[in-house]
Scaffold this motif. Structure first.
Motif, PDB file in Angstrom:
ATOM      1  N   ARG A   1      -0.878  11.984   2.729  1.00  0.00           N
ATOM      2  CA  ARG A   1       0.330  11.778   1.935  1.00  0.00           C
ATOM      3  C   ARG A   1       1.560  12.001   2.822  1.00  0.00           C
ATOM      4  O   ARG A   1       1.552  12.849   3.711  1.00  0.00           O
ATOM      5  CB  ARG A   1       0.369  12.746   0.751  1.00  0.00           C
ATOM      6  N   PRO A   2       2.634  11.245   2.549  1.00  0.00           N
ATOM      7  CA  PRO A   2       3.859  11.438   3.334  1.00  0.00           C
ATOM      8  C   PRO A   2       4.504  12.779   3.031  1.00  0.00           C
ATOM      9  O   PRO A   2       4.256  13.403   2.005  1.00  0.00           O
ATOM     10  CB  PRO A   2       4.741  10.267   2.888  1.00  0.00           C
ATOM     11  N   GLU A   3       5.358  13.217   3.944  1.00  0.00           N
ATOM     12  CA  GLU A   3       6.093  14.479   3.739  1.00  0.00           C
ATOM     13  C   GLU A   3       7.008  14.355   2.540  1.00  0.00           C
ATOM     14  O   GLU A   3       7.569  13.301   2.259  1.00  0.00           O
ATOM     15  CB  GLU A   3       6.934  14.795   4.989  1.00  0.00           C
ATOM     16  N   GLY A   4       7.175  15.467   1.825  1.00  0.00           N
ATOM     17  CA  GLY A   4       8.054  15.473   0.661  1.00  0.00           C
ATOM     18  C   GLY A   4       7.533  14.664  -0.495  1.00  0.00           C
ATOM     19  O   GLY A   4       8.331  14.146  -1.299  1.00  0.00           O
ATOM     20  N   PHE A   5       6.211  14.522  -0.600  1.00  0.00           N
ATOM     21  CA  PHE A   5       5.605  13.751  -1.695  1.00  0.00           C
ATOM     22  C   PHE A   5       6.031  14.366  -3.027  1.00  0.00           C
ATOM     23  O   PHE A   5       5.827  15.548  -3.270  1.00  0.00           O
ATOM     24  CB  PHE A   5       4.082  13.768  -1.560  1.00  0.00           C
ATOM     25  N   PRO A   6       6.667  13.577  -3.916  1.00  0.00           N
ATOM     26  CA  PRO A   6       7.241  14.162  -5.141  1.00  0.00           C
ATOM     27  C   PRO A   6       6.171  14.658  -6.105  1.00  0.00           C
ATOM     28  O   PRO A   6       5.045  14.150  -6.146  1.00  0.00           O
ATOM     29  CB  PRO A   6       8.034  13.005  -5.752  1.00  0.00           C
ATOM     30  N   ALA A   7       6.547  15.651  -6.903  1.00  0.00           N
ATOM     31  CA  ALA A   7       5.632  16.202  -7.906  1.00  0.00           C
ATOM     32  C   ALA A   7       5.391  15.185  -9.018  1.00  0.00           C
ATOM     33  O   ALA A   7       6.234  14.324  -9.288  1.00  0.00           O
ATOM     34  CB  ALA A   7       6.218  17.494  -8.486  1.00  0.00           C
TER      35      ALA A   7
ATOM     36  N   ASP B   1       0.830  -1.210   0.000  1.00  0.00           N
ATOM     37  CA  ASP B   1       0.000   0.000   0.000  1.00  0.00           C
ATOM     38  C   ASP B   1       0.863   1.258   0.000  1.00  0.00           C
ATOM     39  O   ASP B   1       0.413   2.335   0.386  1.00  0.00           O
ATOM     40  CB  ASP B   1      -0.955   0.004   1.192  1.00  0.00           C
ATOM     41  N   ALA B   2       2.127   1.113  -0.443  1.00  0.00           N
ATOM     42  CA  ALA B   2       3.060   2.245  -0.433  1.00  0.00           C
ATOM     43  C   ALA B   2       2.570   3.363  -1.348  1.00  0.00           C
ATOM     44  O   ALA B   2       2.023   3.108  -2.420  1.00  0.00           O
ATOM     45  CB  ALA B   2       4.448   1.780  -0.867  1.00  0.00           C
ATOM     46  N   GLN B   3       2.774   4.603  -0.916  1.00  0.00           N
ATOM     47  CA  GLN B   3       2.426   5.760  -1.748  1.00  0.00           C
ATOM     48  C   GLN B   3       3.616   6.265  -2.541  1.00  0.00           C
ATOM     49  O   GLN B   3       3.443   6.935  -3.565  1.00  0.00           O
ATOM     50  CB  GLN B   3       1.891   6.893  -0.869  1.00  0.00           C
ATOM     51  N   VAL B   4       4.824   5.953  -2.059  1.00  0.00           N
ATOM     52  CA  VAL B   4       6.054   6.415  -2.715  1.00  0.00           C
ATOM     53  C   VAL B   4       7.088   5.301  -2.630  1.00  0.00           C
ATOM     54  O   VAL B   4       7.197   4.633  -1.600  1.00  0.00           O
ATOM     55  CB  VAL B   4       6.610   7.697  -2.042  1.00  0.00           C
TER      56      VAL B   4
END
Length: 425
Positions: free
Chosen positions: A354-360, A143-146
């Protein structure tokens, strides 16, 4: 030829590669040095005189890489081997390999407790233990977002029902230049033999990543399997049959021209075994470079996946078998500029942040992307390539197929830059 290729590399490097040549005379300090580096002396005649034809590379951090003896049977991979040595010395950190899997590749404690006949021991898969010897392996949640930025190669094994947020994470990993290896399966024999928490067989044993692959120009259908008479395994027939053993065309060994001899990852393998595998093909109109790695023989045909689910009958399957003269690709390497399968980051479930520093968001790759699709996750199952026995308390494995080598060389080949991945024999 070796000397000429090294000298060309040194000239192109602009002074960053320096060459030194040594002739290890018998009983000399140079020979002692060669032995200390791990170079392999080969007897020249019965008098005991040895020749050395190896290579040692070192960088300014005192890291070392060695080719103990430049083997004649790897001559067609000479450029790759030399370039790989230079690449590893230029990038001394161990490759970080991410692993996302719905199968218990890190071991299954339930199997260790049940100990049913024919079941696996519950230990980590042999290929997992082998990878950890040479790479930094990091588990990635389903279930990872990044995907963490230091992961260079991501292995997605038998993905089932991944949420959009995880599909997006995989998509953006590839858009940022990460290398992907996907193991799909129309019917996972490994999953089928492991009961669910309730003790019943799993209802769904197929996997798919169509949401991403179809946009990237690849198809890996999960409604049919490849059956191949050449290399078919001999299995026990049904008790009611007169014969004791029969060719089970859904499980087969691939060798000879079924292995791409021009690719580093398959060029020196002898045999790879698959079970209930599907085919991989380039989508019509796709512009990506599609390189087959594993291919069935002409003595193959496609079967509905239902034929191998829920107590298949090998004798009946063989009786109905009719090869159609076509060859099917089971594993392929894909290269090309890709566009994202998403317009942007998908909405998250309620209560999720969303986690911190979620990439663009990236809409496409900056340069050519590289990924591999294998439409068989059973290629990783121990029982299809290695016999593991207890030897005085130690687990000792004896491979009978090169599945483990195939998996390891895939990661090794993809962990380099695009130029290294693209080298041919």
């Amino acid at each position: 030829r070796v000397r000429a290729m090294l000298q060309e590399d040194a000239v192109i490097s602009g002074g960053r590669i320096r060459l030194e040549y040594f002739d290890p005379e018998p009983f000399s300090e140079t020979e002692d040095r060669a032995l200390a580096f791990g170079l392999q002396g080969v007897p020249l005649d019965q008098s005991g005189e040895q020749i050395y034809f190896g290579l040692v590379g070192s960088n300014q951090l005192d890291d070392e890489r060695t080719i103990p003896f430049i083997q004649p049977d790897r001559e067609r991979f000479l450029e790759y081997d030399l370039t790989r040595l230079v690449f590893e010395l230029s990038n001394p950190r161990r490759t970080v390999v991410g692993m996302m899997s719905s199968l218990p590749v890190n071991g299954d404690p339930r199997m260790m407790q049940m100990r049913q006949p024919g079941m696996t021991s519950g230990q980590p898969y042999a290929f997992t233990q082998g990878l950890r010897q040479f790479f930094t392996v990091r588990d990635v949640a389903q279930d990872a977002q990044v995907i963490e930025p230091d992961v260079q190669v991501l292995r997605v094994i038998h993905p089932q029902g991944l949420p959009d947020q995880t599909l997006y994470a995989i998509d953006q990993f590839v858009m940022r230049g990460g290398r992907l290896i996907v193991f799909l399966d129309p019917h996972s024999e490994g999953q089928a033999m492991r009961p669910t928490m309730g003790g019943r067989p799993p209802a769904n044993t197929s996997s798919s990543l169509d949401r991403l692959l179809n946009v990237w120009g690849v198809e890996a259908p999960n409604d049919q399997i490849v059956a191949d008479l050449r290399g078919a395994w001999r299995v026990r027939a049904n008790p009611n049959d007169r014969v004791q053993a029969v060719d089970y065309v859904a499980w087969f060994n691939m060798s000879g021209d079924s292995l791409n001899r021009n690719e580093v990852s398959t060029g020196q393998l002898n045999q790879v075994t698959v079970a209930s595998a599907g085919q991989v093909r380039r989508r019509e109109g796709a512009t990506v470079e599609f390189t087959p790695l594993l291919t069935s023989s002409e003595r193959s045909e496609m079967l509905p996946v239902a034929r191998v689910q829920q107590e298949p009958n090998p004798s009946a399957i063989l009786a109905d078998f009719a090869a159609d003269g076509q060859r099917r690709v089971i594993a392929a390497r894909v290269r090309g500029t890709l566009r994202s399968a998403f317009e942007g980051a998908p909405a998250l479930p309620a209560g999720t942040q969303r986690p911190e520093g979620f990439p663009a968001h990236r809409a496409e790759t900056e340069g050519p992307a590289n990924f591999v699709v294998v439409n068989d996750a059973d290629i990783l199952e121990d029982r299809f390539w290695i016999r593991i026995q207890d030897f005085f308390g130690q687990q000792v494995g004896t491979p009978f197929s090169d599945n483990g080598s195939f998996v390891g060389t895939l990661v090794d080949a993809l962990s380099g830059g695009d130029a290294l991945i693209s080298l041919r024999s």
